[in-house]
Design an enzyme around this catalytic site. Structure first.
Site, PDB file in Angstrom:
ATOM      1  N   GLU A  60       0.985  -1.281   0.061  1.00 37.74           N
ATOM      2  CA  GLU A  60       0.031   0.016   0.002  1.00 37.74           C
ATOM      3  C   GLU A  60       0.912   1.228  -0.057  1.00 37.74           C
ATOM      4  O   GLU A  60       1.874   1.219   0.529  1.00 37.74           O
ATOM      5  CB  GLU A  60      -1.022  -0.129   1.328  1.00 37.74           C
ATOM      6  CG  GLU A  60      -1.786   1.267   1.402  1.00 37.74           C
ATOM      7  CD  GLU A  60      -2.491   0.929   2.750  1.00 37.74           C
ATOM      8  OE1 GLU A  60      -3.772   2.014   2.688  1.00 37.74           O
ATOM      9  OE2 GLU A  60      -2.249   0.570   3.679  1.00 37.74           O
ATOM     10  N   LYS A  70     -10.632   1.105  -1.167  1.00 36.49           N
ATOM     11  CA  LYS A  70     -10.422   0.760   0.210  1.00 36.49           C
ATOM     12  C   LYS A  70     -11.791   1.336   0.840  1.00 36.49           C
ATOM     13  O   LYS A  70     -12.063   2.501   0.749  1.00 36.49           O
ATOM     14  CB  LYS A  70      -9.280   1.498   0.861  1.00 36.49           C
ATOM     15  CG  LYS A  70      -8.746   1.089   2.277  1.00 36.49           C
ATOM     16  CD  LYS A  70      -7.482   1.597   2.715  1.00 36.49           C
ATOM     17  CE  LYS A  70      -7.209   1.316   4.069  1.00 36.49           C
ATOM     18  NZ  LYS A  70      -5.874   1.779   4.463  1.00 36.49           N
ATOM     19  N   CYS A 107      -5.170  -3.089   3.749  1.00 39.16           N
ATOM     20  CA  CYS A 107      -4.594  -2.747   5.086  1.00 39.16           C
ATOM     21  C   CYS A 107      -5.810  -2.891   5.981  1.00 39.16           C
ATOM     22  O   CYS A 107      -6.250  -3.999   6.455  1.00 39.16           O
ATOM     23  CB  CYS A 107      -4.017  -1.428   4.817  1.00 39.16           C
ATOM     24  SG  CYS A 107      -2.662  -1.228   6.560  1.00 39.16           S
TER      25      CYS A 107
END
Length: 496
Positions: A77, A178, A210
Site C-alpha cells: 500500500e 479501500k 490494510c
C-alpha cells in the site's frame, strides 16, 4: 447436547484445511523500501517522475519473479508515493482516473492512449504482460462526481485508495476502493462497500487494503458470501505489539478464516513513529514464507509455493450460531489477580505459575481456559482475558484469551511489547466461551536477535477444541485467540 455436539462437528469441518497437495501456485510479495517524494509535486509531470523512481524498483523485482515462474505478484500500500501525503490537494497530482473494469474491457499495455493520465496503469499492465504473471498493486484513483450526487466532496471529485489487478496478458481485471481508512483524510471511502475479486486457475482472489482486515465489510463477507479462497492484502502496517504485529495478526486471519493470504507490506523499519515492516505468504495451516526484518534498509522480495486452497463447503455453516469450544472448566476458575493495560485495553490477568497447571479466568461473563506444561523459568507469564470495545483500531468489539510473557516481573508490564523469551512450553491448550464464530488464533515465538517468529506448519492445531501448541520448539512470547463480535462494533456494522 446433541445439537451442541453437531454444531461443534460441523464447525470443525469448516476449520479443516483441505488442499490438493499436488497443486500449488507460485506467489511473490515485494516489501518495498519506498522512496518518498520530496518536495511534494505541484503538477502531474513532477508527480509522475517521482513515482517512476519507485516503479523502477517494481520492474526490477517483477523481472526477477518472472524468471522464477511466479504466477501472481503483490506490491504494498502507498508504495508508489508513501503515506505522508495527507492533504487532498497535494496527493491529487499522484492520482489517475481508473476506469471500472466491470464496464469496459481494456489492456493498457496494448492501448496506452485509450484513457488520459494512465501512465502508471500502463506500466503495471506491461509489467504483468512482460513477465506473464498476475499483478496486484496499490495506487490512487480520482473520479469526477456524477451530476446530482448528494455525497460529492466539495471539490467535485472523489479520491480513493485503490487496488488494481492485471492478468498474465496485461488485461485490466479488477479495481477495489479501500473501505476502512486509517488516518487518511486525503482519500474518500466508498458510500457502499465494494466486494471485488477475480478468478484464476488456482483460486478466487479477493482484493482488500490494510485496515480492511479489522472489519467485517468487505473482508469477511468476501470469504463468507463470495467463496474467496485467497485474499490479496497490500498494507502500510505499523508494528503494534503485542497482538497487532504485521506477521502475527495478519497470519492469524488466514488460519481463523480458512483462506490463503498474500500480504505485501512496505518497509520503514527505522522510523520510530511507525516501524512499518513484515510481509508474508500465509495459509490456513500456517506460514509458507514470511519476512520480519527490522534491520535491512533494502526492499525484500518473498517468493513461495502456496497450496491451492479447496474451500469446502462453499459457505460457512456457522454463520449464525457461535463456534463452540465447549464450556470452560469452571473447577479451575480463578479470581483475577491483577489488571494490566494492553494497547489501551484493560485485561484481567492471573499468573501462570509452576511448570504445569490449569486455570480459568473471566471478564464480563466471557471466560478463558488454559492448560499448560512449561519449563522452569524465572520469567513471568500471565493468562489474560478481555471482553469489550477496543478503540485504538476501532471501535471494534473483541473477546480475547491470551497467554503471554510479561515484559518484566512487574505485573503491570504484562501486555507491553516483548521481543524475546527463554521459556519453552511443551504443551498449551486455550479455549474460551466466545459469542462469535469469527476467531483468529495467534502464536508468536522468540527468534534470534530479538526477532519475532511464527510457528511452522504442523507445530500447532486449531479446531473446534481450541488452540493447541503441539510441538512449539522455540520459546513462547504469546499465544492468543482473538474473537471479533462484529455486530457490537456499531449500529451500521454487520455480521456475527
Amino acid at each position: 447436547m446433541k445439537t451442541a455436539a453437531l454444531l461443534v462437528s460441523i464447525c470443525a469441518a469448516v476449520l479443516a484445511y483441505t488442499v490438493t497437495q499436488a497443486r500449488t501456485y507460485r506467489a511473490a510479495v515485494y516489501e518495498h523500501k519506498v522512496i518518498f517524494p520530496w518536495p511534494w509535486a505541484t503538477n502531474r509531470p513532477m508527480a509522475l517522475s517521482q513515482m517512476m523512481v519507485n516503479m523502477k524498483a517494481f520492474q526490477e523485482k517483477a523481472h526477477i519473479a518472472g524468471k522464477q515462474g511466479v504466477d501472481i505478484m503483490v506490491f504494498g500500500e502507498d508504495s508508489l508515493y508513501g503515506y505522508y501525503m495527507r492533504y487532498r490537494h497535494v496527493i491529487k497530482h499522484y492520482l489517475e482516473p481508473i476506469p471500472d473494469p466491470k464496464l469496459i474491457m481494456w489492456n493498457p499495455c496494448n492501448e496506452p492512449m485509450r484513457f488520459p493520465q494512465a501512465e502508471i496503469q500502463v506500466e503495471l499492465s506491461c509489467m504483468a504482460k512482460r513477465n506473464r504473471m498476475y499483478i496486484v498493486a496499490n495506487m490512487g484513483d480520482i473520479q469526477l462526481c456524477e451530476l446530482g450526487d448528494p455525497h460529492c466532496p466539495s471539490e467535485g471529485w472523489y479520491q480513493y485508495n485503490t487496488n488494481v489487478a492485471y492478468d498474465k496478458e496485461g488485461n485490466f481485471i479488477a479495481r477495489y476502493h479501500k473501505q476502512n481508512r486509517y488516518i487518511e483524510p486525503q482519500f474518500n471511502a466508498p458510500v457502499h462497500p465494494e466486494y471485488v475479486y477475480f478468478d484464476t486457475k488456482f483460486g478466487r482472489f479477493g482484493l482488500v487494503v490494510c485496515n480492511d482486515i479489522m472489519f467485517y465489510d468487505p473482508m469477511v463477507e468476501l470469504v463468507r458470501e463470495y467463496n474467496v479462497t485467497d485474499i490479496v492484502l497490500p498494507t502500510a502496517w505499523p508494528e503494534s505489539l503485542p497482538l497487532y504485529s504485521s506477521i502475527g495478526f495478519i497470519s492469524s486471519f488466514a488460519v481463523g478464516h480458512n483462506v490463503n493470504l498474500l500480504h505485501a507490506n512496505i518497509r520503514e523499519p527505522h522510523n520510530p513513529d511507525t516501524y512499518v515492516y513484515g510481509s508474508g505468504l500465509y495459509t490456513p495451516a500456517g506460514p509458507v514464507k514470511y519476512v520480519y526484518d527490522a534491520v535491512s534498509t533494502m526492499g525484500i522480495l518473498i517468493i513461495g509455493d502456496v497450496p491451492v486452497n479447496e474451500r469446502l463447503p462453499k459457505k460457512l455453516p456457522c454463520d449464525v450460531n457461535p463456534l463452540l469450544f465447549g464450556q470452560p472448566n469452571m473447577k479451575s476458575l480463578a479470581l483475577p489477580e491483577f489488571k494490566a493495560d494492553m494497547f489501551k485495553d484493560w485485561f484481567n490477568f492471573v499468573h501462570v505459575k509452576g511448570t504445569e497447571g490449569t486455570v480459568t479466568v473471566c471478564q464480563e461473563r466471557f471466560c478463558c481456559y488454559l492448560n499448560y506444561k512449561k519449563s522452569a523459568s524465572l520469567e513471568m507469564y500471565a493468562f489474560g482475558v478481555f471482553n469489550g470495545l477496543h478503540k485504538a483500531y476501532g471501535p471494534i468489539y473483541q473477546q480475547i484469551c491470551v497467554l503471554m510473557k510479561c515484559q518484566t516481573n512487574n505485573p503491570l508490564s504484562c501486555g507491553k511489547h516483548v521481543l524475546s523469551a527463554n521459556t519453552h512450553f511443551s504443551h498449551f491448550h486455550i479455549k474460551g466461551s466466545f459469542s462469535s464464530p469469527f476467531i483468529q488464533p495467534q502464536i508468536i515465538q522468540s527468534g534470534p536477535g530479538y526477532q519475532l517468529e511464527l510457528p511452522p506448519i504442523g507445530s500447532f492445531n486449531y479446531d473446534a477444541a481450541g488452540l493447541t501448541g503441539l510441538a512449539v520448539k522455540k520459546p513462547l512470547i504469546h499465544a492468543a485467540l482473538i474473537g471479533r463480535v462484529y455486530r457490537k462494533d456499531c449500529i451500521t456494522c454487520y455480521g456475527g
